[in-house]
Design a protein around this motif. Structure first.
Motif, PDB file in Angstrom:
ATOM      1  N   GLU A 104       0.860  -1.184   0.000  1.00 54.64           N
ATOM      2  CA  GLU A 104       0.000   0.000   0.000  1.00 54.64           C
ATOM      3  C   GLU A 104       0.894   1.231   0.000  1.00 54.64           C
ATOM      4  O   GLU A 104       1.717   1.406   0.893  1.00 54.64           O
ATOM      5  N   ASN A 105       0.716   2.107  -1.012  1.00 51.85           N
ATOM      6  CA  ASN A 105       1.660   3.216  -1.175  1.00 51.85           C
ATOM      7  C   ASN A 105       1.596   4.249  -0.063  1.00 51.85           C
ATOM      8  O   ASN A 105       2.502   5.051   0.103  1.00 51.85           O
ATOM      9  N   GLY A 106       0.547   4.262   0.740  1.00 51.67           N
ATOM     10  CA  GLY A 106       0.422   5.254   1.797  1.00 51.67           C
ATOM     11  C   GLY A 106       1.182   4.906   3.058  1.00 51.67           C
ATOM     12  O   GLY A 106       1.180   5.682   4.022  1.00 51.67           O
ATOM     13  N   LYS A 107       1.852   3.764   3.094  1.00 49.99           N
ATOM     14  CA  LYS A 107       2.515   3.297   4.316  1.00 49.99           C
ATOM     15  C   LYS A 107       3.994   3.684   4.388  1.00 49.99           C
ATOM     16  O   LYS A 107       4.657   3.379   5.372  1.00 49.99           O
ATOM     17  N   THR A 108       4.521   4.365   3.372  1.00 54.03           N
ATOM     18  CA  THR A 108       5.968   4.583   3.321  1.00 54.03           C
ATOM     19  C   THR A 108       6.429   5.819   4.069  1.00 54.03           C
ATOM     20  O   THR A 108       7.593   5.936   4.421  1.00 54.03           O
ATOM     21  N   GLY A 109       5.550   6.788   4.316  1.00 59.31           N
ATOM     22  CA  GLY A 109       5.944   8.075   4.869  1.00 59.31           C
ATOM     23  C   GLY A 109       6.696   8.010   6.169  1.00 59.31           C
ATOM     24  O   GLY A 109       7.626   8.784   6.404  1.00 59.31           O
ATOM     25  N   GLN A 110       6.342   7.085   7.033  1.00 57.77           N
ATOM     26  CA  GLN A 110       6.995   7.000   8.333  1.00 57.77           C
ATOM     27  C   GLN A 110       8.425   6.484   8.241  1.00 57.77           C
ATOM     28  O   GLN A 110       9.180   6.532   9.215  1.00 57.77           O
ATOM     29  N   TYR A 111       8.829   6.009   7.054  1.00 59.66           N
ATOM     30  CA  TYR A 111      10.169   5.463   6.892  1.00 59.66           C
ATOM     31  C   TYR A 111      11.078   6.373   6.070  1.00 59.66           C
ATOM     32  O   TYR A 111      12.211   6.014   5.782  1.00 59.66           O
ATOM     33  N   GLY A 112      10.579   7.538   5.671  1.00 59.35           N
ATOM     34  CA  GLY A 112      11.401   8.483   4.920  1.00 59.35           C
ATOM     35  C   GLY A 112      10.570   9.320   3.977  1.00 59.35           C
ATOM     36  O   GLY A 112       9.462   8.950   3.593  1.00 59.35           O
ATOM     37  N   LYS A 113      11.111  10.465   3.603  1.00 57.02           N
ATOM     38  CA  LYS A 113      10.372  11.389   2.745  1.00 57.02           C
ATOM     39  C   LYS A 113      10.361  10.953   1.283  1.00 57.02           C
ATOM     40  O   LYS A 113       9.530  11.407   0.497  1.00 57.02           O
ATOM     41  N   GLU A 114      11.302  10.099   0.907  1.00 53.18           N
ATOM     42  CA  GLU A 114      11.376   9.609  -0.467  1.00 53.18           C
ATOM     43  C   GLU A 114      10.627   8.287  -0.598  1.00 53.18           C
ATOM     44  O   GLU A 114      10.832   7.377   0.201  1.00 53.18           O
ATOM     45  N   ARG A 115       9.762   8.197  -1.587  1.00 45.96           N
ATOM     46  CA  ARG A 115       9.068   6.945  -1.848  1.00 45.96           C
ATOM     47  C   ARG A 115       9.607   6.337  -3.131  1.00 45.96           C
ATOM     48  O   ARG A 115       9.602   6.985  -4.176  1.00 45.96           O
ATOM     49  N   ILE A 116      10.069   5.114  -3.041  1.00 43.01           N
ATOM     50  CA  ILE A 116      10.576   4.408  -4.214  1.00 43.01           C
ATOM     51  C   ILE A 116       9.582   3.320  -4.601  1.00 43.01           C
ATOM     52  O   ILE A 116       9.179   2.517  -3.760  1.00 43.01           O
ATOM     53  N   SER A 117       9.205   3.325  -5.853  1.00 41.24           N
ATOM     54  CA  SER A 117       8.258   2.326  -6.365  1.00 41.24           C
ATOM     55  C   SER A 117       9.012   1.276  -7.162  1.00 41.24           C
ATOM     56  O   SER A 117       9.945   1.600  -7.904  1.00 41.24           O
ATOM     57  N   ILE A 118       8.613   0.037  -7.001  1.00 34.95           N
ATOM     58  CA  ILE A 118       9.241  -1.046  -7.759  1.00 34.95           C
ATOM     59  C   ILE A 118       8.170  -1.889  -8.461  1.00 34.95           C
ATOM     60  O   ILE A 118       7.010  -1.913  -8.055  1.00 34.95           O
ATOM     61  N   LEU A 119       8.597  -2.560  -9.509  1.00 35.53           N
ATOM     62  CA  LEU A 119       7.809  -3.599 -10.155  1.00 35.53           C
ATOM     63  C   LEU A 119       8.406  -4.918  -9.702  1.00 35.53           C
ATOM     64  O   LEU A 119       9.624  -5.090  -9.712  1.00 35.53           O
ATOM     65  N   TYR A 120       7.559  -5.841  -9.257  1.00 41.90           N
ATOM     66  CA  TYR A 120       8.092  -7.115  -8.768  1.00 41.90           C
ATOM     67  C   TYR A 120       7.312  -8.276  -9.368  1.00 41.90           C
ATOM     68  O   TYR A 120       6.174  -8.136  -9.801  1.00 41.90           O
ATOM     69  N   ASN A 121       7.966  -9.416  -9.381  1.00 37.30           N
ATOM     70  CA  ASN A 121       7.356 -10.640  -9.882  1.00 37.30           C
ATOM     71  C   ASN A 121       6.660 -11.356  -8.726  1.00 37.30           C
ATOM     72  O   ASN A 121       7.327 -11.810  -7.792  1.00 37.30           O
ATOM     73  N   PRO A 122       5.322 -11.471  -8.767  1.00 39.42           N
ATOM     74  CA  PRO A 122       4.604 -12.083  -7.642  1.00 39.42           C
ATOM     75  C   PRO A 122       4.576 -13.611  -7.676  1.00 39.42           C
ATOM     76  O   PRO A 122       4.095 -14.245  -6.732  1.00 39.42           O
ATOM     77  N   LYS A 123       5.111 -14.211  -8.729  1.00 39.87           N
ATOM     78  CA  LYS A 123       4.920 -15.647  -8.935  1.00 39.87           C
ATOM     79  C   LYS A 123       5.685 -16.523  -7.936  1.00 39.87           C
ATOM     80  O   LYS A 123       5.206 -17.577  -7.544  1.00 39.87           O
ATOM     81  N   ASN A 124       6.886 -16.114  -7.556  1.00 41.43           N
ATOM     82  CA  ASN A 124       7.720 -16.979  -6.712  1.00 41.43           C
ATOM     83  C   ASN A 124       7.895 -16.431  -5.303  1.00 41.43           C
ATOM     84  O   ASN A 124       8.947 -16.620  -4.687  1.00 41.43           O
ATOM     85  N   LEU A 125       6.860 -15.737  -4.806  1.00 40.90           N
ATOM     86  CA  LEU A 125       6.915 -15.245  -3.435  1.00 40.90           C
ATOM     87  C   LEU A 125       6.296 -16.280  -2.501  1.00 40.90           C
ATOM     88  O   LEU A 125       5.233 -16.830  -2.781  1.00 40.90           O
ATOM     89  N   LEU A 126       6.970 -16.529  -1.413  1.00 42.35           N
ATOM     90  CA  LEU A 126       6.493 -17.480  -0.412  1.00 42.35           C
ATOM     91  C   LEU A 126       5.504 -16.770   0.498  1.00 42.35           C
ATOM     92  O   LEU A 126       5.869 -15.835   1.207  1.00 42.35           O
ATOM     93  N   GLU A 127       4.249 -17.175   0.456  1.00 49.13           N
ATOM     94  CA  GLU A 127       3.231 -16.496   1.256  1.00 49.13           C
ATOM     95  C   GLU A 127       3.145 -17.103   2.652  1.00 49.13           C
ATOM     96  O   GLU A 127       3.232 -18.309   2.827  1.00 49.13           O
ATOM     97  N   PHE A 128       2.988 -16.206   3.621  1.00 46.70           N
ATOM     98  CA  PHE A 128       2.840 -16.669   5.001  1.00 46.70           C
ATOM     99  C   PHE A 128       1.720 -15.876   5.664  1.00 46.70           C
ATOM    100  O   PHE A 128       1.413 -14.764   5.287  1.00 46.70           O
ATOM    101  N   SER A 129       1.089 -16.492   6.642  1.00 42.54           N
ATOM    102  CA  SER A 129       0.014 -15.825   7.362  1.00 42.54           C
ATOM    103  C   SER A 129       0.063 -16.228   8.826  1.00 42.54           C
ATOM    104  O   SER A 129       0.242 -17.407   9.148  1.00 42.54           O
ATOM    105  N   PRO A 130      -0.056 -15.255   9.752  1.00 39.92           N
ATOM    106  CA  PRO A 130      -0.006 -15.576  11.186  1.00 39.92           C
ATOM    107  C   PRO A 130      -1.188 -16.454  11.596  1.00 39.92           C
ATOM    108  O   PRO A 130      -2.328 -16.139  11.295  1.00 39.92           O
ATOM    109  N   GLN A 131      -0.904 -17.556  12.262  1.00 43.98           N
ATOM    110  CA  GLN A 131      -1.951 -18.443  12.753  1.00 43.98           C
ATOM    111  C   GLN A 131      -1.659 -18.761  14.219  1.00 43.98           C
ATOM    112  O   GLN A 131      -0.864 -19.637  14.526  1.00 43.98           O
TER     113      GLN A 131
END
Length: 211
Positions: A70-97
């Motif tokens: 979410e692009n609105g979450k970066t402000g607290q980590y610096g004034k510069e926002r860097i956007s990237i394009l990423y490949n979602p196919k080989n990301l390991l998904e995890f969820s707290p249980q």
């Protein structure tokens, strides 16, 4: 492509080269099916210098650099926002249980992990798959590879060989990804990106003029 309008607002030079539609077409040639994520920083040069993606040693969301979905979450980590394009196919998904990260390993990844740990023929695939999907923390999984390999950089290469370019999940209820494969991401609005988009438009114009 969702998010391109914001990229054009942040990088006027891209808008001077071509349209949002053309830029979306260009990005498809870089990472087909790629999606956008964001990073906050105070380093104005990071966009062109690039990320030291294995600098993260906490492993709380993966072995690599964290990016917000979410692009609105970066402000607290610096004034510069860097956007990237990423490949979602080989990301390991995890969820707290219940305090444990439920990791969505594919069967192929389970097999490769068993081979890496020399477990093939020693334990059953079914039992091991259940164990690492249901009973192992993401932190423990990654740190075990780091400890075995001796460095983040070597561990990242192992993850890539296991078919894992990064992780995706919620960190403190905020959706994030962590990229450990530099080839699975592309910085938008960088000098390299601007040059590539210019070449793309130039090739389009040459092809149109020759028809």
């Amino acid at each position: 492509k969702p998010g391109v309008e914001e990229i054009f607002k942040e990088n006027p030079e891209l808008a001077s080269i071509g349209t949002e539609q053309q830029y979306s077409q260009y990005l498809e040639t870089i990472i087909p099916g790629g999606e956008l994520a964001y990073h906050g920083t105070d380093n104005e040069n990071l966009k062109d210098v690039g990320f030291d993606i294995n600098k993260n040693t906490r492993f709380n969301s993966g072995l690599g650099t964290n990016f917000f979905l979410e692009n609105g979450k970066t402000g607290q980590y610096g004034k510069e926002r860097i956007s990237i394009l990423y490949n979602p196919k080989n990301l390991l998904e995890f969820s707290p249980q219940g305090g444990t990260d439920k990791i969505e390993f594919s069967d192929e990844q389970v097999q490769k992990i068993m081979e890496y740990h020399n477990l093939v023929g020693k334990v059953s695939f079914k039992d091991y798959a259940e164990e690492i999907r249901e009973k192992i923390y993401l932190h423990s999984f990654i740190s075990s590879i780091v400890n075995k390999e001796g460095s983040n950089e070597k561990a990242a290469k192992v993850l890539i060989s296991l078919g894992i370019d990064g992780t995706k999940g919620d960190l403190l209820r905020v959706p994030v990804i962590s990229i450990n494969n530099p080839n699975a991401m592309y910085i938008l609005g960088s000098k390299e990106d601007i040059k590539g988009f210019k070449n793309f438009i130039g090739n389009q114009e040459n092809n149109n003029s020759s028809e």
